[in-house]
Design an enzyme around this catalytic site. Structure first.
Site, PDB file in Angstrom:
ATOM      1  CG  ASP A 190      -1.804   1.208   1.324  1.00  0.00           C
ATOM      2  OD1 ASP A 190      -2.418   1.548   0.289  1.00  0.00           O
ATOM      3  OD2 ASP A 190      -1.921   1.845   2.390  1.00  0.00           O
ATOM      4  CB  SER A 191       0.207   4.813  -0.551  1.00  0.00           C
ATOM      5  OG  SER A 191      -0.818   5.011   0.409  1.00  0.00           O
TER       6      SER A 191
ATOM      7  CE1 TYR B 172       2.817   5.698  -3.176  1.00  0.00           C
ATOM      8  CE2 TYR B 172       1.630   3.861  -4.151  1.00  0.00           C
ATOM      9  CZ  TYR B 172       2.783   4.380  -3.607  1.00  0.00           C
ATOM     10  OH  TYR B 172       3.890   3.575  -3.503  1.00  0.00           O
ATOM     11  N   GLY B 173      -2.919   9.090  -3.617  1.00  0.00           N
ATOM     12  CA  GLY B 173      -4.236   9.304  -4.228  1.00  0.00           C
ATOM     13  C   GLY B 173      -4.465  10.599  -4.969  1.00  0.00           C
TER      14      GLY B 173
ATOM     15  CB  CYS C  81      -3.138   0.376  -2.531  1.00  0.00           C
ATOM     16  SG  CYS C  81      -3.170   2.113  -3.014  1.00  0.00           S
ATOM     17  CG  ASN C  82      -9.564   0.793  -2.513  1.00  0.00           C
ATOM     18  OD1 ASN C  82     -10.535   0.160  -2.869  1.00  0.00           O
ATOM     19  ND2 ASN C  82      -9.125   0.748  -1.266  1.00  0.00           N
ATOM     20  CB  THR C  83      -4.811   4.778  -5.155  1.00  0.00           C
ATOM     21  OG1 THR C  83      -5.601   5.357  -4.114  1.00  0.00           O
ATOM     22  CG2 THR C  83      -4.371   5.849  -6.118  1.00  0.00           C
TER      23      THR C  83
ATOM     24  CD  GLU D 167       0.226   6.694   6.005  1.00  0.00           C
ATOM     25  OE1 GLU D 167       1.321   6.623   6.580  1.00  0.00           O
ATOM     26  OE2 GLU D 167      -0.336   5.712   5.479  1.00  0.00           O
TER      27      GLU D 167
ATOM     28  CB  CYS E 235      -9.314   4.836   0.672  1.00  0.00           C
ATOM     29  SG  CYS E 235      -7.654   5.227   1.276  1.00  0.00           S
ATOM     30  CB  THR E 236      -6.644  -0.059   2.380  1.00  0.00           C
ATOM     31  OG1 THR E 236      -5.549   0.675   1.823  1.00  0.00           O
ATOM     32  CG2 THR E 236      -7.134  -1.093   1.395  1.00  0.00           C
ATOM     33  CG  HIS E 237      -4.883   5.133   4.500  1.00  0.00           C
ATOM     34  ND1 HIS E 237      -4.375   4.606   3.339  1.00  0.00           N
ATOM     35  CD2 HIS E 237      -3.807   5.598   5.213  1.00  0.00           C
ATOM     36  CE1 HIS E 237      -3.045   4.747   3.340  1.00  0.00           C
ATOM     37  NE2 HIS E 237      -2.691   5.340   4.458  1.00  0.00           N
TER      38      HIS E 237
HETATM   39  N1  DGL Z   1      -4.746   3.289   0.969  1.00  0.00           N
HETATM   40  C1  DGL Z   1      -4.721   3.612  -0.393  1.00  0.00           C
HETATM   41  C2  DGL Z   1      -5.991   3.334  -1.121  1.00  0.00           C
HETATM   42  O1  DGL Z   1      -6.650   2.372  -0.785  1.00  0.00           O
HETATM   43  C3  DGL Z   1      -3.971   4.846  -0.843  1.00  0.00           C
HETATM   44  C4  DGL Z   1      -4.253   6.129  -0.214  1.00  0.00           C
HETATM   45  C5  DGL Z   1      -3.288   7.212  -0.670  1.00  0.00           C
HETATM   46  O2  DGL Z   1      -2.088   7.010  -0.590  1.00  0.00           O
HETATM   47  O3  DGL Z   1      -3.761   8.272  -1.099  1.00  0.00           O
HETATM   48  O4  DGL Z   1      -6.342   3.990  -2.055  1.00  0.00           O
END
Ligand code: DGL
Length: 274
Positions: free
Chosen positions: A10-11, A42-43, A73-75, A154, A187-189
C-alpha cells in the site's frame, strides 16, 4: 502446498487493515508487507507516478519470492493492476476493487443508495462504478473523493475533533443530498476512521473492501493449491520510511498474536525485531 509468503503493499499503513482478516482466517500464511510511507499519499498524484511506484514495489516483492501479490490499495488497483500483472506474469496479482465490487453488487439492490468514498485517483479511475454496474446494472451509485483523510490518518489522527470535522466537511452534503443508506470505504486507510464515520452517520450500512479482499485471496490460494501448511516464516513489514506510526500500528495488530514480526526500512539500514 506452498509456504512462501504473500506480498501485500500500500502507499502507507492503510493496507495493514487487510492483515487481521487474513491472520484470523488463514493463520498458516505468512506476510511480507511494503508500506510506501516516504511517498504517501498516492491518491492525488499523477497516474504515471503511481504506476512507477507500484512497479518498483511489485518488483521488490517479486525479488523476495512471494507466491502472490495482494494490492492492498484501491488507488493502485484502480490504475495499475493490469500493468503489474503483465510485469509479473508468473505471480498471481490480486486487487481490492474487484472483490469489493462483487460484494456490493451481491449485497445491494436497486432501492439502495450507495456512496463510494476514495482518493481522487480512485474516484477518477471510475473502476468502482464500472465493476459494480457490470455485476448489477440496476444499482444507484454516488462517488466522492476525500483527499485529506489519508494524510491525517498517516499522522495517527484516527479519532477526535479534527478528523470528525473533516468527515463532516466532506460527507454531510454527500450523505444528505444523495440520501445514502450504504457506504463503501474505497480506500484501505478508511477502516481506521470507520468508528468516527459510523458515529456521525449511524444509519449507514458500511462495506469494508479490506474484509472482502480476503475471500479472493482464499479463492486464489485454493484454485492454485497455494495454501501454506505451517507458519514457518516471520511476518516482515518493510517501510520506505520506518515511521513511529507505522511501527505502532503493526504492534497494535500483532499485540495479542503469537506471530513473530520484523520491521525493516527499504534501504535495510534500520531493522527492528519483536
Ligand atoms: N490506501 C490507499 C488506497 O486504498 C492509498 C491512499 C493514498 O495514498 O492516497 O487507495
Amino acid at each position: 502446498m506452498d509456504n512462501r509468503p504473500i506480498g501485500f503493499f500500500d502507499s502507507g499503513l492503510g493496507g495493514l487493515t487487510c492483515i487481521p482478516h487474513l491472520m484470523q482466517s488463514l493463520p498458516n500464511e505468512s506476510i511480507i508487507y511494503f508500506g510506501d510511507t516516504a511517498r504517501t499519499p498516492y491518491g492525488s498524484k499523477a497516474v504515471s507516478t503511481i504506476r512507477g511506484f507500484a512497479f518498483e514495489i511489485s518488483d521488490f516483492l517479486a525479488e523476495r519470492d512471494v507466491k502472490m501479490i495482494a494490492i492492498a490499495c484501491n488507488t493502485v488497483s484502480g490504475v495499475a493492476i493490469e500493468d503489474i500483472r503483465k510485469r509479473h506474469p508468473g505471480i498471481p496479482v490480486l486487487g481490492i476493487i474487484s472483490p469489493a465490487s462483487h460484494t456490493v453488487a451481491k449485497r445491494c439492490n436497486s432501492t439502495n443508495r450507495i456512496g463510494i468514498i476514495g482518493t481522487k485517483v480512485t474516484v477518477q479511475s471510475g473502476e468502482y462504478p464500472r465493476k459494480i454496474l457490470r455485476y448489477n446494472p440496476s444499482l444507484k451509485l454516488f462517488q466522492k473523493a476525500c483527499p485529506a483523510f489519508v494524510p491525517l490518518i498517516e499522522e495517527g489522527m484516527t479519532e477526535g475533533e479534527i478528523i470528525e470535522l473533516l468527515i463532516s466537511r466532506y460527507m454531510d452534503g454527500f450523505v444528505g443530498e444523495n440520501k445514502l443508506d450504504t457506504l463503501v470505504l474505497g480506500c484501505t486507510h478508511y477502516p481506521l476512521i470507520r468508528k468516527s464515520i459510523s458515529a456521525l452517520y449511524p444509519h449507514l450500512e458500511i462495506i469494508d473492501p479490506s474484509e472482502e479482499m480476503l475471500q479472493s485471496i482464499n479463492d486464489e490460494l485454493e484454485k492454485r493449491s497455494l495454501y501454506a501448511d505451517s507458519h514457518s516464516h516471520e511476518n516482515i513489514f518493510y517501510a520506505s520510511d520506518l515511521s513511529e506510526n507505522f511501527v505502532n500500528m503493526i504492534d497494535k495488530i500483532f499485540r495479542d498474536s503469537k506471530y513473530r514480526v520484523a520491521f525493516k526500512s527499504f534501504d535495510l539500514e534500520t531493522e527492528i525485531r519483536r
